[in-house]
Every structure is written in structure tokens, then in C-alpha cells.
Design a protein around this motif. Structure first.
Motif, PDB file in Angstrom:
ATOM      1  N   GLU A 118       0.826  -1.209   0.000  1.00  0.00           N
ATOM      2  CA  GLU A 118       0.000   0.000   0.000  1.00  0.00           C
ATOM      3  C   GLU A 118       0.858   1.256   0.000  1.00  0.00           C
ATOM      4  O   GLU A 118       0.573   2.224  -0.716  1.00  0.00           O
ATOM      5  N   GLU A 139       1.263   4.480  -2.732  1.00  0.00           N
ATOM      6  CA  GLU A 139       1.215   5.888  -2.331  1.00  0.00           C
ATOM      7  C   GLU A 139       2.465   6.629  -2.829  1.00  0.00           C
ATOM      8  O   GLU A 139       2.375   7.726  -3.370  1.00  0.00           O
ATOM      9  N   ASP A 152       2.371   7.233  -6.597  1.00  0.00           N
ATOM     10  CA  ASP A 152       1.493   8.350  -6.933  1.00  0.00           C
ATOM     11  C   ASP A 152       2.165   9.689  -6.639  1.00  0.00           C
ATOM     12  O   ASP A 152       2.120  10.608  -7.456  1.00  0.00           O
ATOM     13  N   LYS A 153       2.816   9.778  -5.493  1.00  0.00           N
ATOM     14  CA  LYS A 153       3.496  11.020  -5.111  1.00  0.00           C
ATOM     15  C   LYS A 153       4.677  11.323  -6.042  1.00  0.00           C
ATOM     16  O   LYS A 153       4.892  12.476  -6.429  1.00  0.00           O
TER      17      LYS A 153
END
Length: 178
Positions: free
Chosen positions: A160, A164, A167-168
Motif C-alpha cells: 500500500e 502511495e 502516486d506522489k
């Protein structure tokens, strides 16, 4: 360090992935350097493009997304799960094979570039990498924890977190497509 010439020849001609097969470079001195700002701007744009559009799915942003799924398969693929995870975490965090080290170096480069270019997008990307680097340290610490405890459930949290991070990092690199 000393080595025999035949050993050096074998090492330079090593085969396998990422080998350079006797490649060498000669660097010639130049009389003057090109203007720094355009060169930096071009390198930022090219690097961001290459990161977002890698030639294979194992590197760049696609590689992070792929790793988020593959890491869940690690327990079934390893003969020594605990050892392998602890070693992976060590290599990521201390040996510079990925993770926070690169992000901290890139953050520092972006900080210097933002000051030189006066570009708010580069400054925003720098701030994003400031936030991203500790996430990579957290990834390696969770991988290490999974190895030390033998608990593969920690890898779900890693998966997970990797999504994240992907995406960042994608958003930060898109800022650099100047």
C-alpha cells in the motif's frame, strides 16, 4: 587494492544483466562550459520523461507499481524468507540500491536547481521529494520488520505504501516536465 591482470580482464568482460562488457570512456577537457540553466532544465525534463515512461516495467514509476504487487509474492518465492527480507531492507536503505538515498540526493539537486532556475515548479517538486524520502525509509523498515518477525502481513502495508509513493513521485515528476 591489487589484483592480477587476468582477474581484471575477467571482471571487465563480465556477462549478465547490467554488465558493461569492456566499455570505457575517455573524457576530453573542454574550453568552456555551456550555460548551466538550460542544461539543468533539459536534464530535469528528460529525467522526468524517462522516469514516467520507462522502457521496461521494472524501473521508474511503473517499477514501483509493479513492486507493490510483486512484494506480496516474495514469501512464496523465497527459501529463506526472513533472511531475504532483512537483506533486501538493508540493501535498499544502506547500500543505495533504491529508496531514500536516491530521493534525498534528487531532493538536494532539485533544491539547487530551483535556486538557479527560479522555477516554482522545481521548488514544488523538491518539497515533494522532501516528503517522499522518509516514506522509502519506512518501506525498508517494514520489510526489515517482516523479515525479523517472520510476519508476511507487513508486506501488505509495504504494498500500500509503495502505491502511495508511486502516486506522489509521479506527481512530482510531472511538475518537472517543463
Amino acid at each position: 587494492m591489487r589484483t592480477r591482470l587476468d582477474h581484471l580482464a575477467m571482471a571487465r568482460n563480465a556477462k549478465g544483466p547490467m554488465s558493461s562488457r569492456n566499455r570505457s570512456f575517455t573524457i576530453e577537457p573542454v574550453e568552456g562550459f555551456p550555460p548551466l540553466a538550460p542544461a539543468i532544465r533539459l536534464s530535469l525534463t528528460r529525467n522526468a520523461h524517462d522516469y514516467l515512461n520507462p522502457p521496461i516495467r521494472n524501473i521508474g514509476n511503473k517499477g514501483i507499481v509493479k513492486m507493490s504487487g510483486e512484494i506480496l509474492k516474495w514469501p512464496s518465492r523465497s527459501k529463506n524468507f526472513e533472511h531475504d527480507l532483512c537483506l533486501t531492507a538493508l540493501l535498499m536503505e544502506k547500500a543505495g540500491t533504491g529508496g531514500a538515498l536516491f530521493r534525498n540526493l534528487y531532493r538536494d539537486f532539485l533544491e539547487e536547481s530551483a535556486a538557479l532556475l527560479g522555477d516554482p515548479k522545481v521548488e514544488q517538486a523538491c518539497l515533494r521529494f522532501t516528503d517522499i524520502a522518509p516514506l522509502w525509509t519506512h518501506v525498508s523498515s517494514l520489510i526489515d520488520l517482516a523479515g525479523r518477525t517472520g510476519n508476511p502481513q507487513e508486506l501488505g502495508r509495504v504494498s500500500e505504501l509503495l502505491l502511495e509513493i508511486a502516486d506522489k513521485e509521479r506527481a512530482a515528476m510531472e511538475l518537472l516536465l517543463l
